[in-house]
Design a protein around this motif. Structure first.
Motif, PDB file in Angstrom:
ATOM      1  N   ARG A  91       0.826  -1.213   0.000  1.00  0.00           N
ATOM      2  CA  ARG A  91       0.000   0.000   0.000  1.00  0.00           C
ATOM      3  C   ARG A  91       0.857   1.259   0.000  1.00  0.00           C
ATOM      4  N   ARG A 102     -10.323  -6.740   3.855  1.00  0.00           N
ATOM      5  CA  ARG A 102      -9.846  -6.317   5.174  1.00  0.00           C
ATOM      6  C   ARG A 102      -8.961  -5.079   5.059  1.00  0.00           C
ATOM      7  N   GLY A 153     -10.839  -1.950   4.411  1.00  0.00           N
ATOM      8  CA  GLY A 153     -11.437  -1.434   5.648  1.00  0.00           C
ATOM      9  C   GLY A 153     -10.428  -0.643   6.462  1.00  0.00           C
ATOM     10  N   ILE A 154      -9.214  -1.170   6.549  1.00  0.00           N
ATOM     11  CA  ILE A 154      -8.164  -0.510   7.344  1.00  0.00           C
ATOM     12  C   ILE A 154      -7.759   0.814   6.681  1.00  0.00           C
ATOM     13  N   ALA A 208     -10.583   3.460   6.951  1.00  0.00           N
ATOM     14  CA  ALA A 208     -10.690   4.090   8.278  1.00  0.00           C
ATOM     15  C   ALA A 208      -9.530   5.062   8.491  1.00  0.00           C
ATOM     16  N   MET A 242      -9.801   9.206   8.912  1.00  0.00           N
ATOM     17  CA  MET A 242      -9.251   9.900  10.085  1.00  0.00           C
ATOM     18  C   MET A 242      -8.214  10.935   9.656  1.00  0.00           C
ATOM     19  N   GLU A 246      -8.723  -7.231  15.486  1.00  0.00           N
ATOM     20  CA  GLU A 246      -8.072  -6.923  14.216  1.00  0.00           C
ATOM     21  C   GLU A 246      -7.710  -5.437  14.163  1.00  0.00           C
ATOM     22  N   VAL A 247      -6.813  -5.097  13.243  1.00  0.00           N
ATOM     23  CA  VAL A 247      -6.379  -3.699  13.099  1.00  0.00           C
ATOM     24  C   VAL A 247      -7.590  -2.808  12.782  1.00  0.00           C
ATOM     25  N   ASN A 248      -8.497  -3.305  11.925  1.00  0.00           N
ATOM     26  CA  ASN A 248      -9.624  -2.441  11.552  1.00  0.00           C
ATOM     27  C   ASN A 248     -10.570  -2.185  12.729  1.00  0.00           C
ATOM     28  N   LEU A 261      -8.887   0.690  14.548  1.00  0.00           N
ATOM     29  CA  LEU A 261      -9.027   1.951  13.813  1.00  0.00           C
ATOM     30  C   LEU A 261     -10.468   2.453  13.852  1.00  0.00           C
ATOM     31  N   THR A 262     -11.417   1.513  13.778  1.00  0.00           N
ATOM     32  CA  THR A 262     -12.834   1.915  13.837  1.00  0.00           C
ATOM     33  C   THR A 262     -13.121   2.619  15.161  1.00  0.00           C
ATOM     34  N   ARG A 304       1.226  -2.746  14.269  1.00  0.00           N
ATOM     35  CA  ARG A 304       0.873  -2.253  12.931  1.00  0.00           C
ATOM     36  C   ARG A 304      -0.097  -1.073  13.050  1.00  0.00           C
ATOM     37  N   LEU A 346       0.214   2.950  11.808  1.00  0.00           N
ATOM     38  CA  LEU A 346      -0.793   3.675  11.024  1.00  0.00           C
ATOM     39  C   LEU A 346      -1.234   4.940  11.748  1.00  0.00           C
TER      40      LEU A 346
END
Lengths: 230, 162
Positions: free
Chosen positions: A6, A40, A43-44, A47, A51, B48-50, B53-54, B88, B92
């Motif tokens: 990415r 997945r 989604g990461i 988000a 932000m 999970e990472v998401n 972040l959520t 991770r 981010l």
């Protein structure tokens, strides 16, 4: 598979500057397997991007996300058509082929890449992908015991190792295996060392990207009257 | 923000260790900041990472992930996987400018009630220093976000979501 990773979030954020509604589109094929642009990861990245936009005062920008089965085929992109009309721009989390297929399918929409496409490779171990094929258009793996010196030798030598081979490692990078050591070891194990005595002819690069963008045509599969696109 | 109490910090706790430790902290009548909201997970590797972040996207000010001691995971290596995911997510958070300090992973056993109170306090103090999240949208919205995360956690435990 095609391996990608990415882009940094600020880079994606800057690319979509000027757009108020952006659709992040993931791809369910190669980039899902290399954990760069599947559902997945979309989604990461979605988000994180929302932000990031909010933190720089662009919180009004709508970033939605979806993932389709495959971005590099029109048939799989069709389901996006109605949805895409609601957005100013698309950010593709597919490989370069996916980005360009989306751009061709939606000529009125700016399409931005969210990934850096790297190479054709394999999963070496969990979380590690390694380049194995250059896509040169003229496969000679049969001559080299199934190890590609064109991709895996930094100097692309076809007739044995250079003087920089040290204990099976490449002088360019100590973490990289010497392709010619691998070729020798494998040929020895297979009992085909004698094949390496033959002088390998220079590689024909005209079949590679140096000859311009390539096309594979299977006449029997083409729909009568349509033929390949120009 | 009127008081520190308005901060919202999620404690994402493993059922087999930190959740029991939090329970023990309560039984022992130990004090820890009211900003810390405990959510139970079957294992920290379920996080999970998401998910992390959520939570931050919903305006939560800080998250502590609390798993078993290394080598003591009920599922052998779930806590080690969780730590890598937390690392991770921290990268981010740094990348987008929110800051990695709002997220931390801790390891403790189910017998460490006082340690739970200690890490909850430590995380609270760290977030007080960082200030409320610049992404928060008002206390009501943040609390609604917490409720959403809680129901998501319940759905994860029930196996309705992965």
């Amino acid at each position: 598979m095609i391996v990608a990773d990415r882009k940094k979030i600020p880079e994606i954020r800057d690319m979509i500057q000027g757009h108020d509604r952006v659709l992040l589109v993931g791809c369910g094929t190669c980039v899902t397997v290399c954990l760069a642009g599947g559902e997945r990861e979309v989604g990461i990245i979605g988000a994180a991007l929302r932000m990031s936009l909010k933190l720089v005062g662009r919180g009004h920008v709508v970033v939605d996300q979806c993932t389709i089965e495959r971005q590099c085929e029109d048939a799989f992109i069709d389901i996006l058509a109605q949805r895409v009309s609601q957005y100013d721009a698309i950010c593709s989390l597919g490989c370069g082929a996916g980005v360009q297929t989306l751009a061709e399918r939606f000529p009125q929409k700016p399409v931005y890449p969210g990934l850096n496409t790297q190479f054709i490779g394999i999963l070496e171990s969990q979380g590690v992908w390694t380049e194995k094929c250059l896509g040169c258009g003229h496969c000679r793996l049969g001559e080299f015991a199934g190890v590609c010196p064109i991709t895996r030798c930094a100097k692309r030598l076809l007739n044995g190792p250079c003087g920089g081979s040290r204990e099976g490692k490449c002088e360019v990078n100590a973490d990289t295996e010497c392709a010619w050591q691998r070729i020798y070891d494998r040929a020895k194990a297979l009992g085909t060392l004698d094949r390496l005595d033959a002088i390998a002819a220079p590689h024909d690069w005209s079949t590679g990207i140096e000859g311009g963008p390539r096309k594979v045509v299977r006449e029997d599969q083409c729909i009568a009257g349509l033929g390949p696109k120009s | 923000m009127d008081t520190d109490q308005e901060l919202v910090i999620l404690a994402l706790c493993c059922h087999y260790c930190a959740y029991a430790a939090a329970d023990m902290a309560g039984s022992m009548r130990l004090q820890y900041p009211g900003s810390v909201r405990v959510l139970r997970f079957p294992c920290t590797s379920k996080i999970e990472v998401n998910y992390l972040l959520t939570a931050f996207e919903r305006g939560i000010d800080g998250i502590l992930v609390a798993g078993c001691l290394e080598g003591g995971c009920h599922f052998l290596e779930g806590n080690l996987r969780a730590r890598r995911r937390v690392e991770r997510a921290k990268k981010l958070l740094d990348e987008i400018g929110l800051g990695a300090g709002r997220l931390e992973m801790f390891n403790l056993s189910s017998a460490e009630g006082p340690r739970f109170a200690e890490i909850a306090t430590e995380m609270h103090e760290r977030v007080v220093e960082l200030g409320p999240s610049p992404l928060r949208r008002g206390r009501e919205a943040v609390l609604a976000g917490v409720a959403g995360m809680a129901s998501l956690a319940e759905a994860v435990i029930a196996g309705e979501k992965t």
